[in-house]
Write an enzyme that holds these catalytic residues in place. Sequence first.
Site, PDB file in Angstrom:
ATOM      1  N   THR A   1      -7.610  -0.160  17.559  1.00 50.80           N
ATOM      2  CA  THR A   1      -8.423   0.003  18.765  1.00 50.80           C
ATOM      3  C   THR A   1      -9.187   1.317  18.739  1.00 50.80           C
ATOM      4  O   THR A   1      -9.836   1.681  19.704  1.00 50.80           O
ATOM      5  CB  THR A   1      -7.553  -0.075  20.033  1.00 50.80           C
TER       6      THR A   1
ATOM      7  N   TYR B   1       0.808  -1.218   0.000  1.00 52.92           N
ATOM      8  CA  TYR B   1       0.000   0.000   0.000  1.00 52.92           C
ATOM      9  C   TYR B   1       0.845   1.274   0.000  1.00 52.92           C
ATOM     10  O   TYR B   1       2.024   1.237   0.312  1.00 52.92           O
ATOM     11  CB  TYR B   1      -0.964  -0.014   1.187  1.00 52.92           C
TER      12      TYR B   1
END
Length: 307
Positions: free
Chosen positions: A225, A153
């Site tokens: 998270t 990426y």
Amino acid sequence: MRATTCCVLLATLIYNAGCDNWQEWWTYDGISGPGYWGLMNPQWNMCSKGRRQSPINVEPDKLLFDPFLRQIHLDKHKVSGMLHNTGQSLVFRVDKDTKNHVNISGGPLAYRYQFEEIYIHYGTENQQGSEHHIHGYSFPGEIQLYGFNKDLYHNMSEAQHKTQGIVGISLMVQIGDTPNPELRLVTSSFDKVKFKGASTPIKHLSIRSLLPDTEQFMTYEGSTTHPGCWETTVWIILNKPIYITKHELYALRKLMQGSQEAPKAPLGNNARPLQPLHHRTVRTNINFHQQNNNCPTMYKEMHYKGR
Ligand SMILES: *[C@@H]1O[C@H](CO)[C@@H](O)[C@H](O)[C@H]1NC(C)=O
Ligand SMILES: *[C@@H]1O[C@H](CO)[C@@H](O)[C@H](O)[C@H]1NC(C)=O
């Protein structure tokens, strides 16, 4: 309950109207807290539907020794960047024009990752703070080093929702008298980012020197998270804490979620609640077997023979 539904609806409407200010919306409590992240934005639905989420509680007696895990490699050289108070967390991001990036590879990683940012999680009291727990224990803080998959990426925003996109290296933070000297570069800037939106440069930070002196780690596959909780993160939790002084922690606890005019609540307690493991395996390179412990291992006494 009604207020909640209303807010979610409002949020959806704003989202549909093309609000591009999503990073501002979520919090760690109340009606925009972790329980609602998945409802606030359709792109964050993994926050409520995902079954490979982070953080988790790591149970030492359920770790699986994996002899094929390699040593983690992290480049030594220093990077410069900005420390931001985002109103949700304290985040360090490397400068965009950095030429010599810090690569992360080895351990459980099949690809080369480029270090990109640090998230600092901490409690307003010593009994809580870290997102990951070890045997039910929450450390006063947790420093997470995030990198993205450079082989596949272009950048973090592309990688974070794609397969094998991200690595998160987790450093547990404990209170001690001999603080991590590299961490000092960061902690000495806390007073410059007291309010939301504030940022300050940090120069010549060696990410590698932040790491505790251990080659032992635990690893599992989970999510970021923070929203959108994409299940693209390989987590590596190092098996030793790093240390912060009471004084540094005190400075950290003075940071606020809001602006100078409306400071709101302290920034601390920015931990997502623990997520169920759902039959995932947490692997380790610590060979408990060798240490005469009765721990699960991938070494087998039994062998199959092919003909
Ligand atoms: C880091 O990886 C990039 C390729 O992604 C490479 O060009 C660079 O030389 C590496 N840096 C170091 C210090 O090895
Ligand atoms: C990240 O990379 C993608 C794909 O190349 C590109 O479209 C996007 O603009 C980049 N985003 C940032 C923030 O640089």
